[in-house]
Design a protein around this motif. Structure first.
Motif, PDB file in Angstrom:
ATOM      1  N   ALA A  50      36.285  71.788  -3.632  1.00  0.00           N
ATOM      2  CA  ALA A  50      36.485  70.937  -2.180  1.00  0.00           C
ATOM      3  C   ALA A  50      37.262  71.320  -0.884  1.00  0.00           C
ATOM      4  N   ASN A  51      36.520  71.189   0.303  1.00  0.00           N
ATOM      5  CA  ASN A  51      37.434  71.814   1.372  1.00  0.00           C
ATOM      6  C   ASN A  51      37.222  70.441   2.099  1.00  0.00           C
ATOM      7  N   PRO A  52      38.880  69.754   1.842  1.00  0.00           N
ATOM      8  CA  PRO A  52      39.838  68.729   2.411  1.00  0.00           C
ATOM      9  C   PRO A  52      39.950  68.716   3.724  1.00  0.00           C
ATOM     10  N   LEU A  66      45.541  66.820   0.327  1.00  0.00           N
ATOM     11  CA  LEU A  66      45.114  68.238  -0.945  1.00  0.00           C
ATOM     12  C   LEU A  66      46.424  67.555  -1.907  1.00  0.00           C
ATOM     13  N   ASP A  67      47.389  66.729  -1.917  1.00  0.00           N
ATOM     14  CA  ASP A  67      48.284  66.352  -2.563  1.00  0.00           C
ATOM     15  C   ASP A  67      47.179  65.151  -3.633  1.00  0.00           C
ATOM     16  N   ARG A  73      44.481  64.491  -9.468  1.00  0.00           N
ATOM     17  CA  ARG A  73      43.625  64.289  -9.560  1.00  0.00           C
ATOM     18  C   ARG A  73      42.427  65.298 -10.597  1.00  0.00           C
ATOM     19  N   ALA A  74      42.148  65.847  -9.673  1.00  0.00           N
ATOM     20  CA  ALA A  74      41.228  66.908 -10.407  1.00  0.00           C
ATOM     21  C   ALA A  74      41.173  67.341 -11.847  1.00  0.00           C
ATOM     22  N   ALA A  82      53.022  75.285  -2.863  1.00  0.00           N
ATOM     23  CA  ALA A  82      52.815  73.675  -2.570  1.00  0.00           C
ATOM     24  C   ALA A  82      51.305  73.443  -4.337  1.00  0.00           C
ATOM     25  N   THR A  83      50.619  74.197  -3.273  1.00  0.00           N
ATOM     26  CA  THR A  83      48.876  73.514  -3.894  1.00  0.00           C
ATOM     27  C   THR A  83      49.269  74.647  -5.095  1.00  0.00           C
TER      28      THR A  83
END
Length: 242
Positions: A104-106, A135-136, A141-142, A164-165
């Motif tokens: 993912a590159n959001p 990101l959150d 969900r991933a 945070a991630t």
């Protein structure tokens, strides 16, 4: 690699290259099975999805932008690569499906705009006050869309808070660490909003560069996963307008 890119579709940049490299390393060294099912979120032109398909993966690519979906489909078709491209919001088009790898590159640029109200090319970078709107959601969900030995590769700016991630993914039962980092100068979007972000304490005095990070998260027990306890914080990066 020349890619069709209609107006308003995100142009592959340093974050794209960083994510593609991390994916290649994961596929080559980490025991990910041949023919792995790969999901790319926010595919844009499809650059990362195409790299996964060339490596022999079964690839599904998702984007909320209709022009991006069209671009990714055309770019895959002209190369004869079997990429399934779907339009929708993050995991909605693949409800109930699981994957060996999610990349993912959001959008992740912090700002004052409401991402839900943004249209046009700014959709590719606007991500709310702290840049973590998508990101959150991905971190939360991933895990439910990964196989028991699945891997998430997520690129964003250190400005958004690496800790945070990592904390969010570890709380979801994953082993998470930073596996790649790249520093580069601000582009035009970040230069225009640097003073506002500095006033909010998101940038250091006179800071005009940022770090991109790739966070890798593995389901516990997955082979070749990153060590728990990677880098925690860094600087920042932006998505530059097309």
């Amino acid at each position: 690699m020349m890619l069709l890119r209609p107006p308003g579709v995100y142009r592959p940049q340093s974050d794209t290259s960083l994510l593609t490299g991390a994916l290649g390393q994961a596929l080559a060294r980490a025991g990910i099975p041949a023919g792995a099912r790969v999901l790319e979120l926010g595919t844009g032109t499809g650059a990362v999805a195409l790299a996964a398909a060339r490596a022999g993966c079964e690839v599904v690519a998702v984007d909320v932008s209709a022009p991006a979906v069209l671009a990714a489909r055309v770019n895959a078709r002209v190369r004869g690569l079997p990429v399934r491209v779907l339009r929708g919001d993050l995991f909605a088009p693949v409800a109930g499906e699981v994957f060996d790898v999610i990349v993912a590159n959001p959008p992740y640029v912090a700002g004052d705009a409401d991402p839900a109200a943004v249209r046009g090319r700014a959709r590719a970078w606007e991500a709310g006050r702290d840049g973590r709107v998508l990101l959150d959601r991905i971190c939360q969900r991933a895990p439910r869309h990964l196989t028991p030995s699945g891997t998430l590769l997520l690129v964003h700016s250190a400005l958004n808070g690496v800790a945070a991630t990592l904390v969010s993914l570890r709380a979801a039962g994953m082993r998470a660490s930073v596996v790649a980092r790249h520093r580069e100068p601000f582009g035009p979007v970040m230069r225009r909003r640097a003073a506002r972000l500095a006033a909010r304490g998101l940038l250091g005095p006179g800071q005009r560069h940022e770090d991109l990070v790739v966070v890798r998260a593995d389901r516990i027990g997955a082979p070749g996963g990153g060590a728990d306890g990677g880098e925690e914080e860094g600087h920042a990066r932006e998505r530059q307008p097309a």
